[in-house]
Scaffold this motif. Structure first.
Motif, mmCIF file in Angstrom:
data_model
loop_
_atom_site.group_PDB
_atom_site.id
_atom_site.type_symbol
_atom_site.label_atom_id
_atom_site.label_comp_id
_atom_site.label_asym_id
_atom_site.label_seq_id
_atom_site.Cartn_x
_atom_site.Cartn_y
_atom_site.Cartn_z
ATOM 1 N N GLY A 187 -16.196 7.501 12.915
ATOM 2 C CA GLY A 187 -17.661 7.719 12.013
ATOM 3 C C GLY A 187 -18.665 6.665 12.435
ATOM 4 N N ARG A 188 -18.497 6.100 13.681
ATOM 5 C CA ARG A 188 -19.446 4.998 13.879
ATOM 6 C C ARG A 188 -20.916 5.590 14.636
ATOM 7 N N ILE A 189 -20.514 6.845 15.116
ATOM 8 C CA ILE A 189 -21.715 7.435 15.847
ATOM 9 C C ILE A 189 -22.088 8.718 15.173
ATOM 10 N N TRP A 190 -23.065 9.122 14.792
ATOM 11 C CA TRP A 190 -23.506 10.183 14.190
ATOM 12 C C TRP A 190 -24.681 10.920 15.123
ATOM 13 N N ALA A 191 -24.797 12.421 15.029
ATOM 14 C CA ALA A 191 -25.876 12.926 15.985
ATOM 15 C C ALA A 191 -26.098 14.282 15.426
ATOM 16 N N VAL A 192 -27.650 14.653 15.593
ATOM 17 C CA VAL A 192 -27.965 16.124 15.404
ATOM 18 C C VAL A 192 -28.558 16.517 16.684
ATOM 19 N N VAL A 193 -28.302 17.876 17.026
ATOM 20 C CA VAL A 193 -28.619 18.497 18.384
ATOM 21 C C VAL A 193 -29.405 19.692 17.975
ATOM 22 N N ASN A 194 -30.557 19.862 18.578
ATOM 23 C CA ASN A 194 -31.220 21.298 18.704
ATOM 24 C C ASN A 194 -31.035 21.916 20.050
ATOM 25 N N GLY A 195 -30.602 23.162 20.226
ATOM 26 C CA GLY A 195 -30.625 23.624 21.696
ATOM 27 C C GLY A 195 -29.252 23.866 22.220
ATOM 28 N N GLU A 196 -29.215 23.797 23.326
ATOM 29 C CA GLU A 196 -27.941 24.230 24.124
ATOM 30 C C GLU A 196 -27.709 23.304 25.209
ATOM 31 N N ILE A 197 -26.487 22.680 25.286
ATOM 32 C CA ILE A 197 -26.070 21.864 26.463
ATOM 33 C C ILE A 197 -25.068 22.822 27.328
ATOM 34 N N TYR A 198 -25.292 23.135 28.413
ATOM 35 C CA TYR A 198 -24.766 24.094 29.256
ATOM 36 C C TYR A 198 -23.346 23.124 29.958
ATOM 37 N N ASP A 199 -22.472 24.102 30.550
ATOM 38 C CA ASP A 199 -21.342 23.454 31.206
ATOM 39 C C ASP A 199 -20.468 22.617 30.406
ATOM 40 N N PHE A 200 -20.678 22.507 29.095
ATOM 41 C CA PHE A 200 -20.134 21.667 28.162
ATOM 42 C C PHE A 200 -18.604 21.808 28.314
ATOM 43 N N GLU A 201 -18.083 22.842 28.592
ATOM 44 C CA GLU A 201 -16.459 22.936 28.294
ATOM 45 C C GLU A 201 -15.830 21.923 29.599
ATOM 46 N N ARG A 202 -16.559 22.093 30.659
ATOM 47 C CA ARG A 202 -15.940 21.321 31.813
ATOM 48 C C ARG A 202 -16.202 19.869 31.483
ATOM 49 N N ILE A 203 -17.388 19.536 30.857
ATOM 50 C CA ILE A 203 -17.635 17.978 30.598
ATOM 51 C C ILE A 203 -16.437 17.723 29.520
ATOM 52 N N ARG A 204 -16.296 18.591 28.356
ATOM 53 C CA ARG A 204 -15.100 18.252 27.234
ATOM 54 C C ARG A 204 -13.807 18.115 27.724
ATOM 55 N N GLY A 205 -13.843 18.769 28.812
ATOM 56 C CA GLY A 205 -12.302 18.587 29.420
ATOM 57 C C GLY A 205 -11.893 17.319 29.918
ATOM 58 N N GLU A 206 -13.288 16.813 30.869
ATOM 59 C CA GLU A 206 -12.987 15.547 31.527
ATOM 60 C C GLU A 206 -12.967 14.348 30.444
ATOM 61 N N LEU A 207 -13.664 14.547 29.304
ATOM 62 C CA LEU A 207 -13.691 13.403 28.140
ATOM 63 C C LEU A 207 -12.538 13.540 27.449
ATOM 64 N N ARG A 208 -11.696 14.667 27.124
ATOM 65 C CA ARG A 208 -10.355 14.761 26.691
ATOM 66 C C ARG A 208 -9.395 13.852 27.676
ATOM 67 N N GLU A 209 -9.655 14.148 29.111
ATOM 68 C CA GLU A 209 -8.546 13.369 30.007
ATOM 69 C C GLU A 209 -8.781 11.808 29.868
ATOM 70 N N LYS A 210 -9.935 11.322 29.192
ATOM 71 C CA LYS A 210 -10.118 9.987 28.947
ATOM 72 C C LYS A 210 -9.620 9.600 27.657
ATOM 73 N N GLY A 211 -9.291 10.547 26.862
ATOM 74 C CA GLY A 211 -8.629 10.094 25.483
ATOM 75 C C GLY A 211 -9.720 10.532 24.281
ATOM 76 N N PRO A 224 -24.973 17.472 10.700
ATOM 77 C CA PRO A 224 -24.456 16.257 11.487
ATOM 78 C C PRO A 224 -23.095 16.170 12.026
ATOM 79 N N ILE A 225 -22.939 15.727 13.231
ATOM 80 C CA ILE A 225 -21.637 15.476 13.543
ATOM 81 C C ILE A 225 -21.122 14.056 13.966
ATOM 82 N N SER A 226 -20.022 13.496 13.987
ATOM 83 C CA SER A 226 -19.742 12.249 14.197
ATOM 84 C C SER A 226 -18.713 12.136 15.410
ATOM 85 N N ASN A 227 -18.495 10.723 15.811
ATOM 86 C CA ASN A 227 -17.234 10.578 16.520
ATOM 87 C C ASN A 227 -15.985 10.340 15.824
ATOM 88 N N GLU A 228 -14.965 9.793 16.576
ATOM 89 C CA GLU A 228 -13.683 9.907 15.760
ATOM 90 C C GLU A 228 -13.623 8.681 14.586
#
Length: 614
Positions: A44-68, A38-42
């Motif tokens: 530790g308030r939110i935890w998650a487990v994921v099965n499978g693949e989320i595509y185009d995630f690098e673009r999404i990650r870049g946009e989220l980094r710009e938001k801090g 499992p993985i958490s946010n900065e």
């Protein structure tokens, strides 16, 4: 219990108050070293487990980094947590791919479980003794202490329709599925399901499609190539399942167009020439300069692995094609691969099966030489007859006709097939569900008014077929469950939701043109597939029925397996079963072919009974 789904790592997180536990078995494909869950946010308030693949995630990650947002890993799964921080439940609309996830928000004390739009990845849940359990497979729930019992109603209905038509049910009592395109939200008081997506067809009279054929084909090609290219993203080698059909060949041809030579192509071969597609697949592999890896699956091999394949699928099977996929996945893994692209879903969105053409001929408007076309349809689709209605076709005044104003040919044929199995069900289960019309149950699960009324007859048939067979059978018995049984991830470009949303807008003549199925796909990939593939009609992926092989090992196994367990099999009349298996080797070939699906289904019941202690 789920080691096979993730042999590369296993981790567990338990909340401080002990009320929530998340576990994860990892199949490492992206960020091999750092993507553990499992993985958490900065904080530790939110935890998650994921099965499978989320595509185009690098673009999404870049946009989220710009938001801090700060990321701990380079994995695709981590974007889910930060999207949730930004958008709450609307985060699921930003996800593109094949996935199931569970997320715990400790601030709101809310658990959120989501499943991809088509149900490519499984997700089960049950609530027992005040505890909510969720898992990718039922066997994990059983390992966690959930009691395994038959859901008698689901089994009864499955015997009639070949699968469970209710998308939230399973064959296990009290065990449910998060339906495709849904999220489950739970707190300390209850849990509720919310639908976030469904495919929809336009109302026929209002349908305005202003593109020329060339423009529509070009747009389809762009969506399809994008879907394929997104699914090539991995930090491990990616292969492709290859048959002689246009679906898998179009994927291989598109990969070769962008990646060049050397793609590994895995193909199933059968001993019976009618069902063996090895030659045309090999021709396609050579055309694409791919590395061809054929794998011969014999009837004896299918007999030896049938029980284990049912243990993984957790549903009934009507043909040993599921065992063939089980064995092919083992071959893929033994070859050092754990990611493949596969062609499932194309027939469901592009009207590939012969029965869609029959529906168009029987109910469509403006077809000349209708009878001749129907006759030709039968002659040219030798192994598709099980879902085609013969000349005795009737749309009698039954519940299907009343509700839909027409009877899809495949549904009418299922109704005829069900008479065989109904004759051997015991009196107790028939009496218990005598008022449960399986076809009414199926249609009650469909929003007929908002999803079917006013739609083109082909689109109505497509929608109904997808709701019955896609998640409930094809993506389990021929998809994720058989692939992940050997730790192989199957990626499904044809079920990219952006591609599907475009396809649903297409007029019928771009799907079926002059009785040629999947017209728009053929034209879009014409330059990247062989002439043989381009011109070939649909050839359904089925293993050879035991009737076509003399002294067939699979038929012998099924008869002995049912016979040896005759006193332990619930739901069926013992005497009728004994008569059936005793006479099966002696009946005519056509009759044996017709009996194969429900004999295999009964053997599946035996296997589930044994494997899960039901």
């Amino acid at each position: 219990a789920m080691y096979h789904r993730g042999p590369d790592g296993r981790r567990l997180w338990i909340s401080e108050d002990g009320n929530v536990a998340l576990g994860h078995t990892r199949l490492s494909i992206i960020d091999l070293e750092g993507g553990n869950q499992p993985i958490s946010n900065e904080d530790g308030r939110i935890w998650a487990v994921v099965n499978g693949e989320i595509y185009d995630f690098e673009r999404i990650r870049g946009e989220l980094r710009e938001k801090g947002h700060q990321f701990k890993t380079a994995s695709d799964s981590e974007v889910l947590i930060h999207l949730y921080e930004e958008l709450g439940l609307d985060a699921v609309h930003q996800l593109r791919g094949e996935f199931a996830f569970i997320l715990w928000d400790s601030k709101t004390k809310r658990l959120i479980a989501g499943r991809d739009r088509f149900g490519i990845k499984p997700l089960y849940y049950t609530n027992q003794n005040g505890i909510l359990y969720l898992a990718s497979e039922v066997k994990a729930l059983i390992a966690a202490g959930v009691e395994a019992k038959w859901d008698e109603e689901s089994l009864y209905i499955s015997c009639h329709l070949g699968t469970i038509p209710m998308q939230n049910r399973s064959l296990f009592k009290g065990v449910f599925q998060v339906p495709p395109g849904h999220i489950l939200v739970a707190n300390g008081y209850d849990h509720r399901l919310y639908q976030y997506w469904d495919f929809n067809y336009p109302i026929d009279d209002d349908h305005q499609f202003n593109l020329s054929d060339e423009e529509a084909i070009e747009k389809f090609r762009n969506y399809f190539e994008e879907a394929v290219n997104l699914r090539l993203r991995a930090d491990v080698p990616v292969g492709v399942y290859l048959s002689g059909g246009i679906d898998s060949c179009s994927i291989l041809g598109t990969i070769a167009k962008y990646r060049g030579t050397g793609v590994k192509a895995f193909s199933i071969c059968f001993q019976d020439a009618v069902y063996n597609e090895a030659d045309i697949a090999k021709e396609m592999a050579e055309f694409a300069s791919a590395e061809f890896s054929p794998y011969l699956v014999t009837s004896e091999m299918m007999a030896n692995n049938f029980i284990e394949s049912i243990r993984h699928s957790e549903i009934l099977s009507i043909n040993p094609h599921s065992v063939a996929k089980f064995l092919l996945s083992k071959h893929v893994r033994d070859s050092g691969y754990k990611v493949v692209l596969t062609g499932e879903g194309s027939d469901e969105i592009l009207a590939g099966y012969a029965h869609f053409r029959q529906d168009l001929l029987v109910y469509g408007k403006g077809y000349k030489n209708r009878e001749l076309s129907l006759e030709n349809l039968f002659k040219s689709n030798e192994i598709s007859h099980e879902l085609l209605i013969s000349n005795e076709f009737t749309d009698d005044d039954n519940i299907i006709k009343k509700r839909l104003d027409f009877v899809p040919s495949w549904l009418q044929q299922l109704k005829l097939h069900s008479l065989r199995i109904k004759a051997i069900l015991n009196e107790d289960i028939v009496a218990l569900f005598q008022d449960n019309d399986p076809y009414k149950v199926f249609l009650d699960d469909i929003d007929i008014q908002n999803k079917l009324r006013g739609r083109h007859i082909l689109n109505q048939s497509l929608y109904l077929w997808s709701k019955l067979s896609l998640q409930g059978y094809l993506l389990s018995n021929l998809g994720d469950r058989m692939e992940m049984s050997h730790s192989v991830e199957g990626r499904v470009p044809f079920l990219d939701h952006k591609l599907v949303e475009y396809v649903t807008k297409l007029p019928a003549h771009l799907k079926i043109r002059d009785m040629t199925e999947k017209f728009i796909l053929r034209e879009a990939v014409r330059n990247v597939v062989t002439k043989s593939v381009y011109e070939r009609q649909k050839h359904p992926f089925v293993a050879p029925p035991s009737a076509v092989i003399k002294e067939d090992p699979f038929q012998k196994f099924v008869c002995e397996y049912i016979g040896d367990n005759i006193n332990k099999i619930p739901f069926f009349k013992k005497q009728k079963l004994e008569e059936m298996i005793r006479n099966l080797p002696n009946v005519k070939e056509d009759e044996r072919k017709a009996m194969d699906p429900f004999v295999t289904a009964i053997a599946s019941v035996v296997a589930m009974q044994q494997q899960f202690g039901l």
